[in-house]
Design an enzyme around this catalytic site. Structure first.
Site, PDB file in Angstrom:
ATOM      1  N   GLU A   1       0.845  -1.182   0.000  1.00 55.38           N
ATOM      2  CA  GLU A   1       0.000   0.000   0.000  1.00 55.38           C
ATOM      3  C   GLU A   1       0.885   1.238   0.000  1.00 55.38           C
ATOM      4  OE1 GLU A   1      -2.874  -0.157   3.128  1.00 55.38           O
ATOM      5  OE2 GLU A   1      -3.677  -2.106   2.497  1.00 55.38           O
TER       6      GLU A   1
ATOM      7  N   ILE B   1       0.995  -3.200  -8.055  1.00 57.80           N
ATOM      8  CA  ILE B   1       0.617  -4.605  -8.150  1.00 57.80           C
ATOM      9  C   ILE B   1       0.829  -5.125  -9.563  1.00 57.80           C
ATOM     10  CG2 ILE B   1      -1.166  -6.299  -7.643  1.00 57.80           C
ATOM     11  CD1 ILE B   1      -0.151  -4.557  -5.248  1.00 57.80           C
TER      12      ILE B   1
ATOM     13  N   GLU C   1       9.828  -7.205  -3.541  1.00 59.74           N
ATOM     14  CA  GLU C   1       9.814  -8.445  -2.739  1.00 59.74           C
ATOM     15  C   GLU C   1      10.826  -8.407  -1.600  1.00 59.74           C
ATOM     16  OE1 GLU C   1       8.931 -12.231  -4.250  1.00 59.74           O
ATOM     17  OE2 GLU C   1       8.253 -11.514  -6.178  1.00 59.74           O
TER      18      GLU C   1
ATOM     19  N   SER D   1      16.774  -4.335  -0.114  1.00 57.60           N
ATOM     20  CA  SER D   1      18.083  -4.827   0.337  1.00 57.60           C
ATOM     21  C   SER D   1      18.241  -4.634   1.838  1.00 57.60           C
ATOM     22  CB  SER D   1      19.205  -4.094  -0.405  1.00 57.60           C
ATOM     23  OG  SER D   1      19.182  -4.412  -1.787  1.00 57.60           O
TER      24      SER D   1
END
Length: 382
Positions: free
Chosen positions: A127, A157, A366, A369
């Site tokens: 979000e 997304i 995802e 780092s």
């Protein structure tokens, strides 16, 4: 320990390499510049069974493993990251939440088309105010008359707004405990559901041939049985999905790093300066040697994580290491390859320019780092 692909994985690697070099490479630049989604290439990947690699045959998949998916992603990443991320997100974010946590009915209904690449699925976690802090989820879902009523927005997304997108699984706050702690659950929302709006495509720095949107839910109603997995476990479920996805992103990143080596070697042999090929100069040789070293280390890291995952061993730390090392390798190699190409490296017609624009997001998506370093330190007992 010698990390060598099995005969099956090597055969798959060679097949995907041939597809990437002969069918993706010649056309993807045009899609990229025009910011168009490559439907024909995605359909071909579906026909090849790439979306169904880790999916059981009972759901129309290939019955393979996650290593097979990673092998395919590395080869695609060598040529183009937009195509590679479409496959990676389609599987790790679109398919795996249903495969790991979905009900039998959900699997039977949705997985066959997803595994065949006829449709794509997305996962709405991020979000605007909660990226790395996914626990800051504000999207809500409340039960009303046997339906979930969803309100909120999701950002960045992937695979959420294509013509073949069939669903998005979203995380939402479904309750609060007495201590005020959020209960976060995962809920499947089919495309076209009333109250579910896909915003226009983002204008992105890179990954321009992939699909990325903001999603808006305004009193969006779906059946109660669209709950994916256990109520209140949506956040925990997705964290486990992210662990697997980091291995896949590491493989994709390794491919990008290798692609930069491939292009730099070719150019260093062809380009002449001061009467000789630039590859004869030590400055260029040292730069490419470092690029190759980073790539090999990245490949070893994702193979290590994937091997532990396939063996049922704990692999969270290894996944974080692989994601960190490989995304750094992709970014560093893209920068060095662009320098080797000089002015040509700044032209979009060259693959190294796409890698330079694309690779930065590999250090962010995802799990940044910084998040990977936190996870590694935590597993070291710090």
């Amino acid at each position: 320990m010698i990390m060598q692909l099995s005969e099956e994985h090597e055969a798959l690697r060679a097949t995907v390499e041939d597809f990437a070099q002969k069918e993706v490479a010649p056309v993807i630049g045009d899609f990229y510049i025009k910011e168009k989604f490559p439907y024909a290439l995605v359909a071909k990947m579906g026909e090849m069974g790439l979306f169904g690699l880790p999916v059981g045959e009972e759901y129309g998949g290939m019955g393979g493993d996650y290593v097979a998916l990673c092998v395919a992603l590395e080869e695609l990443g060598r040529v183009d990251q937009s195509v590679a991320i479409t496959l990676e997100a389609g599987v790790s974010l679109g398919i795996m939440p249903l495969l790991r946590f979905g009900s039998d009915e959900q699997k039977q209904r949705w997985l066959p088309d997803l595994a065949a690449g006829r449709t794509l699925g997305g996962f709405g976690l991020t979000e605007a105010g909660g990226g790395s802090d996914a626990g800051a989820t504000r999207t809500t879902a409340k039960l009303d008359g046997g339906e979930w009523v969803i309100n909120g927005t999701k950002a960045f997304i992937t695979n959420s707004g294509t013509d073949i997108t069939s669903l998005v699984t979203v995380t939402a706050v479904t309750d609060r405990g007495e201590d005020g702690k959020k209960e976060i659950s995962a809920i499947l929302v089919p495309s076209g559901t009333d109250g579910f709006t896909v915003a226009p495509s983002y204008s992105k720095v890179g990954w321009n041939a992939s699909d990325t949107h903001e999603l808006v839910f305004d009193d969006c109603r779906v059946p109660e049985e669209n709950l994916v997995g256990t109520r209140g476990r949506g956040y925990a479920q997705f964290l486990s999905i992210l662990d697997e996805g980091r291995v896949a992103i590491a493989a994709l990143s390794t491919g990008a790093a290798q692609g930069c080596v491939d292009e730099s070697l070719r150019y260093a042999r062809e380009r002449e300066a001061f009467g000789a090929a630039i590859g004869t100069y030590q400055g260029i040789q040292f730069k490419i040697a470092e690029m190759e070293s980073r790539t090999v280390c990245a490949r070893l890291a994702w193979h290590d994580a994937a091997a532990k995952m396939s063996a049922g061993m704990s692999f969270k730390k290894e996944a974080a290491i692989a994601k960190l090392v490989s995304s750094n390798a992709a970014m560093d190699n893209a920068r060095d390859a662009t320098q080797i190409f000089g002015g040509y490296g700044f032209m979009n017609e060259y693959p190294v320019a796409r890698h330079y624009r694309d690779s930065k997001i590999l250090e962010i998506g995802e799990g940044t780092s910084e998040v990977q370093k936190i996870l590694i330190a935590r597993h070291l007992g710090l």
